[in-house]
Design a protein around this motif. Structure first.
Motif, PDB file in Angstrom:
ATOM      1  N   PHE A  48       1.127  -1.120   0.029  1.00 16.13           N
ATOM      2  CA  PHE A  48       0.299   0.304  -0.103  1.00 16.13           C
ATOM      3  C   PHE A  48       0.485   1.418   0.098  1.00 16.13           C
ATOM      4  CE2 PHE A  48      -2.582  -2.856   2.462  1.00 16.13           C
ATOM      5  CZ  PHE A  48      -4.065  -3.130   1.363  1.00 16.13           C
ATOM      6  N   THR A  49       0.443   1.901  -0.907  1.00 16.59           N
ATOM      7  CA  THR A  49       1.471   3.706  -0.440  1.00 16.59           C
ATOM      8  C   THR A  49       0.642   4.021  -0.371  1.00 16.59           C
ATOM      9  OG1 THR A  49       0.672   3.712  -3.675  1.00 16.59           O
ATOM     10  CG2 THR A  49       2.823   2.480  -3.409  1.00 16.59           C
ATOM     11  N   HIS A  50       1.630   5.473  -0.422  1.00 12.20           N
ATOM     12  CA  HIS A  50       0.845   6.804   0.662  1.00 12.20           C
ATOM     13  C   HIS A  50       0.094   6.598   1.423  1.00 12.20           C
ATOM     14  CE1 HIS A  50       1.285   8.973  -3.510  1.00 12.20           C
ATOM     15  NE2 HIS A  50       0.752   7.956  -4.127  1.00 12.20           N
ATOM     16  N   GLY A  51       0.813   5.415   2.383  1.00 11.63           N
ATOM     17  CA  GLY A  51      -0.072   5.620   3.402  1.00 11.63           C
ATOM     18  C   GLY A  51      -0.558   6.172   4.230  1.00 11.63           C
ATOM     19  N   ASP A  52       0.694   7.678   4.624  1.00 12.35           N
ATOM     20  CA  ASP A  52       1.078   9.292   5.469  1.00 12.35           C
ATOM     21  C   ASP A  52      -1.130   9.953   4.819  1.00 12.35           C
ATOM     22  OD1 ASP A  52       1.353  11.540   2.975  1.00 12.35           O
ATOM     23  OD2 ASP A  52       2.576   8.978   2.697  1.00 12.35           O
ATOM     24  N   PRO A  58      -6.994   3.689  10.535  1.00 11.75           N
ATOM     25  CA  PRO A  58      -5.450   2.014  10.765  1.00 11.75           C
ATOM     26  C   PRO A  58      -6.056   1.609   9.572  1.00 11.75           C
ATOM     27  CG  PRO A  58      -7.536   1.927  12.701  1.00 11.75           C
ATOM     28  CD  PRO A  58      -8.017   3.438  12.311  1.00 11.75           C
ATOM     29  N   ILE A  59      -4.978   1.155   8.640  1.00 12.68           N
ATOM     30  CA  ILE A  59      -5.423   0.540   7.717  1.00 12.68           C
ATOM     31  C   ILE A  59      -5.787  -0.382   7.510  1.00 12.68           C
ATOM     32  CG2 ILE A  59      -3.575  -1.008   8.294  1.00 12.68           C
ATOM     33  CD1 ILE A  59      -3.978   0.107   4.988  1.00 12.68           C
ATOM     34  N   GLU A  60      -6.546  -1.305   7.952  1.00 15.69           N
ATOM     35  CA  GLU A  60      -7.613  -2.377   8.749  1.00 15.69           C
ATOM     36  C   GLU A  60      -8.875  -1.843   9.116  1.00 15.69           C
ATOM     37  OE1 GLU A  60      -3.387  -4.409  10.866  1.00 15.69           O
ATOM     38  OE2 GLU A  60      -4.843  -1.560  10.673  1.00 15.69           O
ATOM     39  N   THR A  61      -8.836  -0.083   8.969  1.00 16.04           N
ATOM     40  CA  THR A  61     -10.286   0.191   8.729  1.00 16.04           C
ATOM     41  C   THR A  61     -10.028   0.257   7.135  1.00 16.04           C
ATOM     42  OG1 THR A  61     -10.002   0.669  10.891  1.00 16.04           O
ATOM     43  CG2 THR A  61     -11.563   1.499  10.000  1.00 16.04           C
ATOM     44  N   HIS A  62      -9.360   1.050   6.948  1.00 15.21           N
ATOM     45  CA  HIS A  62      -9.258   1.309   5.369  1.00 15.21           C
ATOM     46  C   HIS A  62      -9.363  -0.249   4.495  1.00 15.21           C
ATOM     47  CE1 HIS A  62      -7.840   2.810   1.287  1.00 15.21           C
ATOM     48  NE2 HIS A  62      -7.298   1.972   1.353  1.00 15.21           N
ATOM     49  N   ILE A  63      -9.128  -1.563   4.051  1.00 14.71           N
ATOM     50  CA  ILE A  63      -9.097  -1.727   3.929  1.00 14.71           C
ATOM     51  C   ILE A  63     -10.680  -2.338   4.015  1.00 14.71           C
ATOM     52  CG2 ILE A  63      -8.940  -4.942   3.891  1.00 14.71           C
ATOM     53  CD1 ILE A  63      -5.982  -4.497   4.730  1.00 14.71           C
ATOM     54  N   LYS A  64     -11.267  -2.683   5.227  1.00 19.13           N
ATOM     55  CA  LYS A  64     -12.997  -2.371   4.945  1.00 19.13           C
ATOM     56  C   LYS A  64     -13.340  -1.961   4.338  1.00 19.13           C
ATOM     57  CE  LYS A  64     -11.845  -4.822   9.767  1.00 19.13           C
ATOM     58  NZ  LYS A  64     -12.818  -5.217  11.329  1.00 19.13           N
ATOM     59  N   SER A  65     -13.438  -0.892   4.729  1.00 21.28           N
ATOM     60  CA  SER A  65     -13.813   0.425   3.503  1.00 21.28           C
ATOM     61  C   SER A  65     -13.777   0.140   2.780  1.00 21.28           C
ATOM     62  CB  SER A  65     -13.153   1.430   4.215  1.00 21.28           C
ATOM     63  OG  SER A  65     -12.350   1.689   3.462  1.00 21.28           O
ATOM     64  N   GLN A  66     -13.239  -0.085   1.920  1.00 18.97           N
ATOM     65  CA  GLN A  66     -12.546  -0.473   0.514  1.00 18.97           C
ATOM     66  C   GLN A  66     -13.270  -1.756  -0.508  1.00 18.97           C
ATOM     67  OE1 GLN A  66      -9.657   0.983  -1.690  1.00 18.97           O
ATOM     68  NE2 GLN A  66     -10.695   2.246  -0.716  1.00 18.97           N
ATOM     69  N   GLY A  67     -14.459  -3.312   0.730  1.00 24.88           N
ATOM     70  CA  GLY A  67     -15.139  -3.732   0.345  1.00 24.88           C
ATOM     71  C   GLY A  67     -14.765  -5.631  -0.296  1.00 24.88           C
ATOM     72  N   ARG A  68     -15.151  -5.622  -0.323  1.00 19.94           N
ATOM     73  CA  ARG A  68     -15.047  -7.577  -1.189  1.00 19.94           C
ATOM     74  C   ARG A  68     -14.094  -7.561  -1.855  1.00 19.94           C
ATOM     75  NH1 ARG A  68     -14.006 -11.500   2.160  1.00 19.94           N
ATOM     76  NH2 ARG A  68     -13.956 -13.512   0.397  1.00 19.94           N
TER      77      ARG A  68
END
Length: 357
Positions: A48-52, A58-68
């Motif tokens: 994952f780029t542009h993490g800042d 949290p990255i985990e929350t971002h992953i969940k928001s992206q969908g299946r």
């Protein structure tokens, strides 16, 4: 690929946190991954780029928001990922941690086959104990996540039925997942030969008795495949019935989560009588009543037809074979052991895809 000497160790799938990982993006990525023509997923990690830019999210929350779609990709990579910031001040430490994760993945991929076999042996022992307890048709699940070093812990054990891996029915529409092909059949039915034809290499030993499930992976055209060769049953005391049923019951857990799973029932084009039908029913039923919806009959040693059509062979063989074909919706195909033409393999894989719409 040629520039990776002496060998390829890792594939970093770069995904930006600034945009949605959509179906279109996955299809574009998949098209390019197919060009590698090598085993991908056990060496893959998402970067994952542009993490800042996530701020305090949290990255985990971002992953969940992206969908299946993104979650499915993570599963295919064994949940391996790394987050990279755009800030130069953090670059050194970020790279160091990423390299450590890659080294851990490489170490896991280099583990001896014996270690993986010991893991499967533990699963077999657990399944055997469950069977001895006499659980009545229940489904017990050990709901465990996939380890970050790529070894699957997500296994479903049951005495009479087998639960498919998580994600099997939750795949996003129109996504082409990997295929899990489980070879079933009596001894000397040509299962191992069929597996080698599908994978286009000598992945399974022929001429030796298969006593435990063997697993091999490969790629062909647009398909990523996991092929499981199961022990064959015998009507003449050449195989231990309980051991064979145990291995068949374990076989679905050896396919990666998210696979489109199909059971390939190998039947050689020789005599097929009522006792053969009863044996098929006895051993295939270990996988549950719904197994026939995902089964394709593969007629092996098709060269022995000697000019006859497969339809003529089916009619001559009679009711026992019609019973089997009726159970699996008359899905069938012939493999000729004398040909190197890949048309038959492609037709088989297309039949498997059509079963899932």
């Amino acid at each position: 690929m040629a520039l990776c000497q002496p060998e390829l160790h890792a594939i970093l799938l770069v995904v930006s946190t600034l945009s949605q990982f959509s179906q279109d993006k996955w299809e574009t990525m998949e098209a390019h991954l197919r060009l590698l023509e090598t085993t991908i997923w056990q060496r893959a990690m998402i970067l994952f780029t542009h993490g800042d830019k996530l701020g305090h999210l949290p990255i985990e929350t971002h992953i969940k928001s992206q969908g299946r779609m993104l979650q499915w990709l993570l599963e295919r990579c064994g949940n391996r990922y790394h987050v990279m910031s755009s800030q130069d001040t953090a670059s050194g430490r970020q790279v160091q941690v990423m390299v450590q994760k890659i080294e851990k993945m490489v170490e896991a991929n280099m583990r001896p086959t014996e270690m993986q076999q010991r893991m499967y042996t533990l699963l077999r022992e657990e399944l055997r104990r469950n069977t001895e307890r006499g659980w009545q048709g229940g489904r017990e699940d050990a709901d465990m996540a996939v380890m970050h070093d790529g070894i699957p812990k997500q296994v479903w054990l049951a005495s009479r039925t087998t639960v498919l891996p998580r994600g099997f029915l939750a795949e996003p529409p129109a996504m082409r997942a990997g295929l899990g092909l489980i070879l079933l059949g009596r001894r000397r039915s040509g299962k191992s030969l069929a597996g080698n034809l599908i994978l286009d290499r000598e992945a399974f030993h022929m001429g030796t008795k298969t006593v435990q499930c063997a697993v091999a992976n490969g790629n062909m055209s647009r398909w990523t495949m996991t092929v499981v060769d199961t022990p064959g049953w015998s009507m003449f005391g050449m195989a231990q019935p309980e051991q064979v049923k145990l291995e068949i019951g374990l076989s679905p857990s050896l396919c990666p989560p998210g696979s489109k799973m199909a059971f390939i029932l190998a039947i050689p084009v020789d005599s097929f009588k009522e006792r053969d039908r009863r044996a098929v029913e006895k051993y295939v039923s270990v996988l549950g009543d719904g197994v026939w919806r995902s089964t394709v009959v593969l007629f092996t040693y098709g060269g022995e037809l000697r000019g006859r059509s497969i339809e003529q062979y089916i009619e001559k063989t009679g009711e026992p074979l019609h019973w089997v074909l009726d159970r699996c919706g008359y899905r069938h195909l012939v493999f000729n052991q004398y040909t190197t033409d890949k048309t038959e393999v492609i037709q088989l894989l297309e039949i498997v895809e059509q079963m899932y719409g």
